[in-house]
Design a protein around this motif. Structure first.
Motif, PDB file in Angstrom:
ATOM      1  N   GLU A  94       0.851  -1.178   0.000  1.00 43.13           N
ATOM      2  CA  GLU A  94       0.000   0.000   0.000  1.00 43.13           C
ATOM      3  C   GLU A  94       0.893   1.237   0.000  1.00 43.13           C
ATOM      4  O   GLU A  94       1.803   1.366   0.825  1.00 43.13           O
ATOM      5  N   GLU A 145      -2.320   6.118  -0.558  1.00 39.77           N
ATOM      6  CA  GLU A 145      -3.468   5.241  -0.333  1.00 39.77           C
ATOM      7  C   GLU A 145      -3.680   4.991   1.161  1.00 39.77           C
ATOM      8  O   GLU A 145      -4.814   4.961   1.650  1.00 39.77           O
ATOM      9  N   ARG A 146      -2.574   4.797   1.903  1.00 43.78           N
ATOM     10  CA  ARG A 146      -2.676   4.538   3.343  1.00 43.78           C
ATOM     11  C   ARG A 146      -3.263   5.748   4.066  1.00 43.78           C
ATOM     12  O   ARG A 146      -4.152   5.610   4.911  1.00 43.78           O
ATOM     13  N   ARG A 204      -6.965   5.877   3.321  1.00 43.59           N
ATOM     14  CA  ARG A 204      -7.674   4.826   4.066  1.00 43.59           C
ATOM     15  C   ARG A 204      -7.816   5.220   5.535  1.00 43.59           C
ATOM     16  O   ARG A 204      -8.898   5.093   6.115  1.00 43.59           O
ATOM     17  N   ASP A 218     -11.279   5.890   7.508  1.00 45.62           N
ATOM     18  CA  ASP A 218     -11.562   5.108   8.714  1.00 45.62           C
ATOM     19  C   ASP A 218     -11.850   6.013   9.908  1.00 45.62           C
ATOM     20  O   ASP A 218     -12.781   5.767  10.683  1.00 45.62           O
ATOM     21  N   GLU A 224     -14.846   1.985   0.882  1.00 43.02           N
ATOM     22  CA  GLU A 224     -14.685   3.344   0.376  1.00 43.02           C
ATOM     23  C   GLU A 224     -15.674   4.262   1.059  1.00 43.02           C
ATOM     24  O   GLU A 224     -16.643   3.810   1.662  1.00 43.02           O
TER      25      GLU A 224
END
Length: 147
Positions: A74, A78-79, A82, A86, A121
């Motif tokens: 990842e 992207e991390r 995410r 979250d 997503e």
């Protein structure tokens, strides 16, 4: 740093290949010692077992293939995305299920459907939606807001 492999061997074939290499090593040792490299008739009968193709295919279907493609790391962008999604979902009280988790989803018919979480997503309205892949329906994409 060593190059990354295109596939990772993880199935039952690893043990069969290791046994084959051991048999070949024993054969070469016998050959070097001047002995016969032909297996004894009684050994042949016990080492070889006839198995139908249907049984082999059933075993492969049950345990999966021997090789799996490695997953890409990842990236930082992207991390961060995410983690942002979250954290927003946690603050809003939404359910967060990790990718790869096996779940059962209660359908409208009152039946439980086994599935695996394939991704998640942020929806256009800001709620967290999970991509679900139902067992037996590989390749079909379903999105659910899990509660």
């Amino acid at each position: 740093m060593a190059p990354q492999a295109a596939c990772v061997n993880e199935g039952g074939g690893v043990e069969r290949r290791a046994a084959h290499h051991e048999r070949e090593r024993q054969r070469r040792l016998l050959e070097a010692a001047g002995g016969s490299t032909e297996p004894a008739a009684e050994r042949e009968a016990t080492d070889v077992e006839a198995v139908s193709a249907a049984d082999v295919l059933a075993d492969v279907e049950e345990s999966g293939p021997n090789y799996a493609l490695p997953t890409a790391r990842e990236g930082q962008r992207e991390r961060r995305e995410r983690l942002r999604v979250d954290e927003t979902a946690k603050q809003a009280g939404h359910t967060i299920v990790e990718t790869g988790t096996h779940v059962e989803i209660l359908g409208e018919q009152g039946l439980w459907w086994p599935a695996t979480i394939a991704g998640r997503e942020e929806d256009v309205d800001g709620r967290l939606v999970h991509e679900v892949e139902y067992d037996g329906y590989q390749g079909e994409q379903y999105w659910h807001m899990l509660v």
